[in-house]
Design a protein around this motif. Structure first.
Motif, PDB file in Angstrom:
ATOM      1  N   ILE A 184       0.833  -1.204   0.000  1.00 37.57           N
ATOM      2  CA  ILE A 184       0.000   0.000   0.000  1.00 37.57           C
ATOM      3  C   ILE A 184       0.868   1.255   0.000  1.00 37.57           C
ATOM      4  N   PHE A 185       1.877   1.290   0.869  1.00 39.46           N
ATOM      5  CA  PHE A 185       2.700   2.497   0.994  1.00 39.46           C
ATOM      6  C   PHE A 185       3.649   2.680  -0.184  1.00 39.46           C
ATOM      7  N   SER A 186       4.055   1.597  -0.823  1.00 38.61           N
ATOM      8  CA  SER A 186       4.887   1.760  -2.022  1.00 38.61           C
ATOM      9  C   SER A 186       4.058   2.411  -3.128  1.00 38.61           C
ATOM     10  N   ALA A 187       2.777   2.038  -3.225  1.00 40.54           N
ATOM     11  CA  ALA A 187       1.896   2.640  -4.227  1.00 40.54           C
ATOM     12  C   ALA A 187       1.624   4.106  -3.908  1.00 40.54           C
ATOM     13  N   ILE A 188       1.404   4.402  -2.621  1.00 43.44           N
ATOM     14  CA  ILE A 188       1.165   5.796  -2.217  1.00 43.44           C
ATOM     15  C   ILE A 188       2.390   6.656  -2.525  1.00 43.44           C
ATOM     16  N   ALA A 189       3.582   6.126  -2.194  1.00 43.47           N
ATOM     17  CA  ALA A 189       4.819   6.871  -2.457  1.00 43.47           C
ATOM     18  C   ALA A 189       5.068   7.018  -3.954  1.00 43.47           C
ATOM     19  N   TYR A 190       4.816   5.963  -4.704  1.00 46.15           N
ATOM     20  CA  TYR A 190       5.033   5.981  -6.155  1.00 46.15           C
ATOM     21  C   TYR A 190       4.158   7.053  -6.822  1.00 46.15           C
ATOM     22  N   ASN A 191       2.974   7.289  -6.245  1.00 47.79           N
ATOM     23  CA  ASN A 191       2.050   8.266  -6.822  1.00 47.79           C
ATOM     24  C   ASN A 191       2.159   9.642  -6.157  1.00 47.79           C
ATOM     25  N   GLY A 192       3.217   9.843  -5.340  1.00 51.71           N
ATOM     26  CA  GLY A 192       3.504  11.163  -4.801  1.00 51.71           C
ATOM     27  C   GLY A 192       2.590  11.650  -3.700  1.00 51.71           C
ATOM     28  N   GLN A 193       2.004  10.717  -2.923  1.00 50.36           N
ATOM     29  CA  GLN A 193       1.059  11.108  -1.881  1.00 50.36           C
ATOM     30  C   GLN A 193       1.591  10.859  -0.476  1.00 50.36           C
ATOM     31  N   VAL A 194       2.820  10.382  -0.355  1.00 47.51           N
ATOM     32  CA  VAL A 194       3.295   9.888   0.938  1.00 47.51           C
ATOM     33  C   VAL A 194       3.461  10.999   1.969  1.00 47.51           C
TER      34      VAL A 194
END
Length: 391
Positions: A184-194
């Protein structure tokens, strides 16, 4: 000591969040798609397992509450449920009134949309054997029916099924949760929302930490008013139990210390030996506080509409679901995932964020639960002694 730390679920979730962020920020899309593939498959399995978890936990829990139901059980259960409702509703009003000041709508641009930009390499569909609401109703119907009977063949089947579900939770779901959260967090970070997600997370954790102490203070002020005892002294006497729960993350594992400290507050051994083990199972006011606060926060983050009527039903159902929470780290949130899905509309990604937020505060919620048990024991002791004197 090192082995104990590294085997701790909170430690694993923390590492998973850090690794997920680093993977999402610095590694190529193919690596992120790999973790998203695991997330997609595990999400399907979790959706399949949730109705079974509800059946396996709630059905025997309700059946066992009816066993030998007497005045002491009814009094203790009513006070514990009342404490849980107070925690849930007070948390809703604080969260809905205060959280919007620092959580902007669309902080996470619809978590699900962001994750879907990373398509998995493959996906599988695992249909649940029945939907969540059907599982809840069936669990109540069978559980209440079994509560009216003595030992029966169906009750033995329910208890065996409970053991199987506990094994699934302890040996499959809980160990794999960190990897799921990593995805989940890799996807959030990949999409610039972290950055926006983590800043909100830290604020929520800090606020809930303060709210836990206020909850315990209110519980002991009420208990002190009823029993004519000094509430601060009684609360401080529970400190060893609170600290033990911080380390064990388990109300059940803290029972011996809780018993000792409750009796130091003047509760009779008879009442303590009944109330403390029971409340370790049915009284989860601290856990309820975390779940309600995190639910409000995540709905605000995603720009979802909510109101008091929606949360009123959720809190009342959550109080019942908490009775079935298994005594393992993260067990309460696993018992609550089903009603988060059906009553608040949480999708798989929102559920995963909820689990991550919850586990980050698991020790403090457990400590608040067992400290509150001490306040309930004081009240029940007063009621029992009053009835014995008048008799």
């Amino acid at each position: 000591m090192l082995k104990k730390i590294t085997s701790n679920l909170l430690f694993k979730v923390f590492i998973a969040i850090i690794l997920g962020i680093l993977i999402g920020l610095y590694l190529p899309e193919s690596v992120n798609r790999l973790f998203n593939t695991f997330k997609a498959v595990f999400s399907q399995f979790l959706g399949f397992a949730i109705p079974l978890i509800i059946l396996g936990l709630i059905m025997p829990a309700i059946a066992d509450l009816g066993k030998g139901a007497g005045k002491l059980l009814v009094i203790t259960a009513a006070i514990a449920y009342g404490s849980t409702l107070f925690s849930g509703f007070s948390t809703y009003f604080v969260a809905s009134g205060f959280f919007p000041s620092f959580i902007e709508a669309q902080t996470v641009q619809n978590v699900g949309e962001g994750v879907e930009k990373l398509s998995p390499f493959f996906s599988i569909t695992i249909l649940p054997v029945l939907d969540v609401m059907s599982a809840l109703v069936l669990a109540f119907v069978i559980g209440l029916g079994l509560a009216t009977q003595g030992e029966s063949s169906l009750k033995k089947v329910a208890n065996d099924f409970q053991k199987i579900i506990m094994l699934v939770i302890e040996k499959v779901i809980i160990p794999l949760l960190p990897l799921y959260i990593l995805g989940i967090f890799s996807a959030i970070a990949y999409n610039g929302q972290v950055e926006s997600v983590l800043s909100v997370f830290l604020k929520i954790i800090g606020i809930i930490f303060i709210m836990h102490f206020l909850l315990m203070l209110v519980q002991f002020i009420i208990a002190g008013a009823i029993t004519k005892q000094n509430p601060l002294k009684a609360l401080l006497n529970m400190a060893p139990a609170y600290l033990t729960a911080l380390g064990t993350q388990s109300s059940a594992a803290t029972i011996p210390v809780t018993l000792q400290q409750v009796q130091k507050n003047g509760v009779s051994p008879k009442v303590a030996n009944f109330v403390v083990p029971l409340c370790a199972t049915i009284h989860l006011a601290g856990s309820t506080m975390k779940i309600v606060a995190c639910a409000v926060a995540l709905m605000l983050m995603q720009g979802l509409d909510f109101n008091f009527t929606m949360f009123a039903g959720f809190v009342m159902m959550l109080g019942i679901a908490m009775v079935a929470a298994p005594g393992v780290p993260g067990g309460a949130i696993m018992a609550a995932v089903g009603i988060l899905q059906t009553m608040l509309g949480f999708n798989a990604e929102a559920q995963a964020l909820m689990i991550a937020l919850y586990i980050a505060m698991d020790s403090f919620g457990t400590a608040a639960n067992i400290t509150g048990d001490g306040a309930i024991a004081l009240i029940v002791n007063k009621i029992v002694n009053k009835d014995e004197v008048s008799a």
